[in-house]
Design a protein around this motif. Structure first.
Motif, short mmCIF file in Angstrom:
data_model
loop_
_atom_site.label_atom_id
_atom_site.label_comp_id
_atom_site.label_asym_id
_atom_site.label_seq_id
_atom_site.Cartn_x
_atom_site.Cartn_y
_atom_site.Cartn_z
N VAL A 39 0.86 -1.19 0.00
CA VAL A 39 0.00 0.00 0.00
C VAL A 39 0.90 1.25 0.00
N ARG A 40 1.28 1.62 -1.23
CA ARG A 40 2.22 2.72 -1.44
C ARG A 40 1.70 3.62 -2.56
N ASP A 41 2.07 4.87 -2.48
CA ASP A 41 1.72 5.82 -3.53
C ASP A 41 2.31 5.33 -4.86
N ARG A 42 1.49 5.32 -5.90
CA ARG A 42 1.95 4.75 -7.17
C ARG A 42 3.01 5.60 -7.86
N VAL A 43 3.17 6.86 -7.47
CA VAL A 43 4.18 7.73 -8.07
C VAL A 43 5.43 7.81 -7.19
N THR A 44 5.23 8.09 -5.90
CA THR A 44 6.38 8.35 -5.01
C THR A 44 6.89 7.09 -4.31
N GLY A 45 6.05 6.06 -4.21
CA GLY A 45 6.44 4.86 -3.47
C GLY A 45 6.28 4.99 -1.97
N ILE A 47 4.78 4.92 1.68
CA ILE A 47 3.79 4.09 2.37
C ILE A 47 2.58 4.95 2.71
N LEU A 48 1.39 4.47 2.40
CA LEU A 48 0.15 5.21 2.65
C LEU A 48 -0.43 4.78 4.00
N VAL A 49 0.08 5.41 5.04
CA VAL A 49 -0.25 5.04 6.41
C VAL A 49 -1.75 5.12 6.68
N ASP A 50 -2.41 6.19 6.21
CA ASP A 50 -3.85 6.33 6.45
C ASP A 50 -4.64 5.22 5.76
N GLU A 51 -4.24 4.86 4.54
CA GLU A 51 -4.94 3.78 3.82
C GLU A 51 -4.73 2.44 4.53
N ILE A 52 -3.54 2.21 5.05
CA ILE A 52 -3.29 0.98 5.80
C ILE A 52 -4.18 0.94 7.04
N SER A 53 -4.33 2.06 7.72
CA SER A 53 -5.21 2.12 8.89
C SER A 53 -6.66 1.82 8.50
N GLU A 54 -7.10 2.36 7.35
CA GLU A 54 -8.45 2.06 6.86
C GLU A 54 -8.62 0.56 6.61
N ILE A 55 -7.66 -0.04 5.93
CA ILE A 55 -7.75 -1.47 5.61
C ILE A 55 -7.81 -2.29 6.91
#
Length: 188
Positions: A39-45, A47-55
């Motif tokens: 779960v990482r930004d497709r441009v910058t790589g 880690i998308l911490v908020d999205e991981i928390s959602e999941i």
């Protein structure tokens, strides 16, 4: 800022030594390294911490933005270490429109498919998880399993190409230029 993570080395596990079952509360925190790898930004790589928390919230039973509860199956090795997961729920509005669905009760959507990067591609974990989801769909009397995957996960598209009938793309599903490839699997 990119946040680092500690990888947990998971022994290579033959797929015949893997248990697939519904998620347990004790599984959720074991998913941190798996989610951080995927779960990482497709441009910058990043880690998308908020999205991981959602999941992880969905794994605990929180409803998503469409009011759906996601049901998870987890792959574990004999020692109880999580190796991956897949979830399903009712199709979201974009999928309903894309597949021209008239009877919502006949379809489920695959969500949150993640396998540990420590597991060799082609090792059968994803196949076993997908089989569990299709078996559950059949048990529930569903007719189709619908799948979409955005460009962040393009490397996994070949997996779905092997097991599902390709459909078209949902344009800009994941933001500008974030076209989602779609597939479907007949369950009856």
């Amino acid at each position: 800022a990119i946040i680092g993570f500690m990888a947990i080395k998971i022994e290579t596990t033959p797929s015949d030594q893997v248990e697939i079952s519904p998620i347990k509360e004790t599984d959720i925190n074991q998913f941190n390294p798996i989610l951080e790898a995927h779960v990482r930004d497709r441009v910058t790589g990043e880690i998308l911490v908020d999205e991981i928390s959602e999941i992880k919230g969905y794994m605990s039973g929180s409803k998503d933005e469409y009011g759906r509860t996601r049901r998870y199956f987890v792959a574990r090795n004999k020692m109880g270490n999580v190796l991956g997961c897949m979830a399903y729920s009712e199709p979201d509005p974009d999928m309903i429109k894309h597949f021209k669905i008239e009877n919502l009760d006949e379809n489920i959507e695959l969500l949150n498919a993640f396998v540990s990067p420590e597991i060799f591609r082609g090792g059968g974990i994803g196949r076993k998880l997908l089989q569990a989801i299709t078996d559950e769909g059949k048990r529930l009397g569903k007719k189709q399993l619908l799948i979409n995957s955005g460009p962040r996960y393009q490397k996994s598209w070949g997996f779905y190409d092997k097991f599902a009938e390709q459909a078209d793309f949902i344009q800009n599903k994941y933001g500008e230029g974030g076209h989602a490839k779609t597939w479907k699997i007949a369950l009856q």
